[in-house]
Design an enzyme around this catalytic site. Structure first.
Site, mmCIF file in Angstrom:
data_model
loop_
_atom_site.group_PDB
_atom_site.id
_atom_site.type_symbol
_atom_site.label_atom_id
_atom_site.label_comp_id
_atom_site.label_asym_id
_atom_site.label_seq_id
_atom_site.Cartn_x
_atom_site.Cartn_y
_atom_site.Cartn_z
ATOM 1 N N HIS A 375 0.816 -1.217 0.000
ATOM 2 C CA HIS A 375 0.000 0.000 0.000
ATOM 3 C C HIS A 375 0.848 1.263 0.000
ATOM 4 O O HIS A 375 0.518 2.240 -0.663
ATOM 5 C CB HIS A 375 -0.900 0.008 1.236
ATOM 6 C CG HIS A 375 -1.992 -1.004 1.147
ATOM 7 N ND1 HIS A 375 -2.546 -1.599 2.241
ATOM 8 C CD2 HIS A 375 -2.628 -1.514 0.089
ATOM 9 C CE1 HIS A 375 -3.472 -2.448 1.850
ATOM 10 N NE2 HIS A 375 -3.541 -2.409 0.555
ATOM 11 N N CYS A 692 3.102 -1.626 -24.273
ATOM 12 C CA CYS A 692 2.804 -0.932 -23.008
ATOM 13 C C CYS A 692 3.673 -1.396 -21.853
ATOM 14 O O CYS A 692 3.430 -1.048 -20.707
ATOM 15 C CB CYS A 692 1.325 -1.088 -22.657
ATOM 16 S SG CYS A 692 0.816 -2.791 -22.461
HETATM 17 C C1 PEP Z 1 3.424 -6.265 -19.184
HETATM 18 O O1 PEP Z 1 3.430 -7.421 -18.787
HETATM 19 O O2 PEP Z 1 4.318 -5.773 -19.904
HETATM 20 C C2 PEP Z 1 2.336 -5.343 -18.812
HETATM 21 C C3 PEP Z 1 2.254 -4.149 -19.332
HETATM 22 O O3 PEP Z 1 1.449 -5.736 -17.892
HETATM 23 P P1 PEP Z 1 1.742 -5.878 -16.314
HETATM 24 O O4 PEP Z 1 3.026 -5.184 -16.038
HETATM 25 O O5 PEP Z 1 0.566 -5.270 -15.649
HETATM 26 O O6 PEP Z 1 1.814 -7.359 -16.135
#
Ligand code: PEP
Ligand code: MG
Length: 772
Positions: A375, A692
């Site tokens: 948290h 991403c």
């Molecule tokens: C990833 O795996 O690159 C991603 C963007 O998702 P997370 O980091 O939430 O697993």
């Protein structure tokens, strides 16, 4: 040694447990030597620890050699049998030490009458920390069992010794931390940024941990103290929760509800009062009950429950201070709080602690316990304060009043920095500030390379859109990844459909003309739900993401319906599926999305509004899908590359395991090849692709991705302006040349080298040079 395998294990365990409980390292080592000597029925056991500054081993404890030789006998790294054990990094088991060519006589230790010698290195993370030896007057070789015992013991005590080393406990002069020596401490990155300040530990004075239990005969008075302490705490929690209003998302404030529940828990109060009736004073009763509770929570495997131990202890420390304020008739909360910027340090940084702290002087946060997922880290990021979590090798009191430099990007802390380091760090902070002023002034310029290649930047969101987009751009910006799991994680139950609708609507409306990619629930792995515990041997290879939600269509459908209902009248919703590893999963998920669509469309039609069909995409983060892209291309509207997970699965390295952290690297040429392959295949099959994972928000990463052909990068809001600036200062053709060099490199270190060289050439070195 007596007994079979079972008893060896038991003895080992009991020795390690006993030794670990002794606070001072030197006392612990003496006890260790005594226990080993007694258990193994040998004539002596001794422990030497390495001093790398002077390149020698120092005798630190012994049972059997001359006691006054401790701290006096120093053996060069390449001297004698001890030096040999250290050099070879393996055990040395010999019948007659005196006849060994490397034997060197140290008269102070008085070992003339010993013949048999067994020495084993104590190694932690490839570093030799010391040597433990057993000696006997008999001329014999130690048995394999005895050797195995000592090796196992050495491996088990290595961590403790390493911790002590970091604490400075090995200093030969003081046997404890030396205040003005620079210390580097490693933790895990909790919240990005650089900070500089003086260590301040709020509850350093009185804590349950350091409270010495006392008896009392006046039960009624103690019960009174306890009840008043709880009441005062309840009122404080209320005030703190109110104070955070508007500063952090409501979801984060929900943490305080948990505190109220704990305070309301009848059982805690009942048990404490029962202890008081047994004859303990109020503070001691609280300590006895809470420590038992916390131990039970801590022993649970579920990280969420372990986190609850932190909450219980934090809250109880507050109750303790209130009890003591009652007892003393004056507040014990007041401590001279520094006026200058400070680094908040605590065993377990908690939400109320952060709320209470004046933001104007809060430069950074260090939490001894906790992780990126706790948290406090969630809150620190929401407040934009750099934080380092999990600094297990130090204690808050050691950092109190010390000058501290904190690197929230790397998860590093420098205590009592040397002058030159401090100057360098200040310079970096200043450079960061100047750079960020410059970058900010150009933030609204189009994201386009010097040779005209346009890149679209999007944001990764999840905590709260307001907070995460506020710092980005004056114009609304699309969301390439909205992580829906955070609101699920901060509640006590699954959020209802209408609760989800409200949340998602707010997000979709934040940028109605830009694409918003909402990812369906990706829990499991390192993201447990408090109310849906999953215990697995290999959580990252287990019931995670789409696997879990397809097994629970009721959860999946509620979420999809909520997204669709939130999008009524808007056209910007994209739905993204995490952890896809097969075509069948896409088919099944698509069927459920269709089902939800028809249900919500019907509802929208009745209201006379339009429901637009969302685009459906998948995350590419499990290596198997790289080999099924042609088939998958026919099923979905877009791909989004999750390079964080793709890295962990391609390299077989757990992304959260600090032991293998140095092996986890997205710039590994194999990972880069996979990313390149994805964009080529996606283009070939005309499927839009974005990325991403964290690499998209890193200067070198963004350049490489652009060179590969990625035109949509989604990143942490914090990095948006910086990446915009990088893109506008590089050439596509040069990015492609850099990519060729990276792909043919042997290692990620070599890739870094090429990247750094290029960014320097382009005047962007300040973004990647050490520490900046
Ligand atoms: C990833 O795996 O690159 C991603 C963007 O998702 P997370 O980091 O939430 O697993
Ligand atoms: Mg992922």
């Amino acid at each position: 040694m007596q007994g079979g395998k079972g008893s060896i294990l038991t003895v080992l365990k009991s020795i390690v447990q006993e030794v670990n409980q002794i606070p001072r390292l030197t006392d612990a080592l003496f006890r260790l030597a005594a226990r080993v000597k007694e258990t193994m029925q040998v004539d002596s056991c001794s422990i030497y620890l390495a001093d790398y500054t002077h390149q020698e081993f120092i005798l630190k404890a012994t049972d059997g050699l001359a006691r006054d030789a401790v701290e006096r006998v120093k053996i060069g790294f390449s001297e004698g049998l001890i030096g040999l054990v250290g050099q070879r990094e393996e055990p040395l088991n010999i019948e007659n030490a005196h006849q060994h060519p490397r034997f060197k006589h140290y008269p102070e230790v008085k070992e003339e009458h010993y013949n048999a010698f067994l020495g084993t290195p104590i190694i932690h993370q490839r570093k030799v920390l010391g040597v433990i030896t057993m000696q006997q007057s008999a001329m014999r070789k130690f048995s394999e069992d005895e050797e195995a015992f000592l090796v196992t013991l050495a491996a088990q005590i290595a961590l403790e010794i390493s911790n002590a080393e970091t604490r400075g406990a090995l200093n030969p002069h003081a046997g404890m931390y030396v205040g003005n020596m620079q210390k580097n401490v490693r933790g895990v990155p909790g919240s990005p940024g650089l900070a500089m300040g003086v260590g301040y530990s709020p509850h350093a004075a009185y804590t349950l941990k350091t409270w010495v239990v006392k008896q009392s005969t006046n039960n009624q008075r103690e019960i009174d103290f306890y009840r008043k302490g709880v009441e005062a705490t309840r009122a404080q929690v209320e005030v703190l929760s109110d104070r955070l209003e508007g500063q952090v998302p409501d979801d984060v404030r929900a943490i305080f509800q948990l505190y109220h529940q704990l305070l309301d828990a009848n059982s805690l109060g009942r048990e404490v009062e029962a202890k008081i009736r047994e004859g303990w004073d109020a503070a001691s009763s609280l300590k006895l009950v809470v420590e038992a509770y916390a131990a039970r929570f801590e022993a649970m495997e579920d990280p969420y429950m372990q986190e609850r131990a932190i909450d219980i202890v934090d809250l109880s420390n507050r109750i303790l201070l209130n009890i003591l304020s009652e007892v003393k008739g004056k507040s014990v909360f007041e401590r001279d709080r520094p006026q200058q910027p400070c680094i908040l340090v605590a065993e377990e940084v908690s939400a109320p602690m952060l709320a209470e702290f004046p933001k104007a002087i809060l430069a950074g946060i260090i939490s001894i316990k906790g992780s990126n997922n706790s948290h406090a880290a969630i809150l620190a990021r929401a407040m934009g304060v750099p934080a380092v979590m999990g600094c297990q090798n130090v204690s808050p009191t050691l950092l109190e009043h010390k000058e501290i430099l904190l690197d929230g990007y790397a998860g590093e802390v420098i205590v009592s920095p040397e002058k030159a380091i401090r100057a360098e760090f200040s310079q970096l902070i200043e450079e960061e500030r100047l750079l960020s002023v410059r970058i900010d002034s150009e933030a609204d310029k189009a994201c386009e390379t010097l040779d005209g290649c346009e890149i679209s930047l999007m944001v990764n969101a999840g905590l709260s859109t307001e907070l995460e987009t506020a710092t980005t751009s004056s114009k609304p910006i699309g969301i390439g990844l909205y992580r829906t799991e955070i609101p699920f994680m901060l509640r006590e139950r699954f959020p209802s459909e209408s609760e989800q609708v409200v949340l998602y609507r707010k997000i979709l409306e934040s940028a109605p003309d830009s694409e918003i990619a909402m990812r369906t629930l990706d829990v499991g792995g390192d993201k447990p739900l408090p109310y849906f515990p999953i215990t697995e041997e290999n959580p990252f290879l287990g019931w995670r993401g789409i696997r879990l939600t397809l097994d629970h269509p009721e959860i999946f459908l509620v979420q999809i319906r909520a997204m669709l209902r939130a999008s009524i009248g808007l056209k910007n919703l994209s739905i993204m599926l995490p952890m896809i590893s097969s075509v069948a999963e896409v088919n099944e998920a698509r069927r459920l999305v269709e089902q939800a669509f028809f249900e919500v469309e019907e509802e929208a039609r009745h209201q006379g509004v339009t429901l637009y069909r969302p685009r459906l995409g998948i995350m590419l983060e499990v290596p198997s899908v790289l080999y099924q892209l042609p088939q998958l291309a026919k099923k979905v509207d877009f791909f989004s590359v999750g390079s964080n997970d793709l890295t962990q699965y391609l390299l077989a390295v757990d992304r959260n395991n600090s032991r293998v952290a140095s092996l986890y690297n997205t710039y590994h040429p194999a990972v880069l090849s996979a990313l390149f392959d994805i964009v080529k295949q996606a283009d070939q099959h005309h499927v839009p692709v974005s990325i991403c994972g964290e690499i998209a928000g890193e200067p070198g990463g963004a350049v490489l991705l652009m060179g590969m052909g990625y035109r949509k990068l989604s990143m942490n809001a914090f990095n948006l302006r910086k990446i915009n600036w990088v893109i506008r200062n590089v050439n596509l053709s040069e990015a492609q040349a850099l990519l060729s060099r990276a792909l043919t490199s042997d290692s990620y270190e070599e890739v870094y080298h090429h990247i750094n060289q290029y960014l320097e050439k382009r005047g962007l070195g300040g973004l990647v040079r050490a520490g900046s």
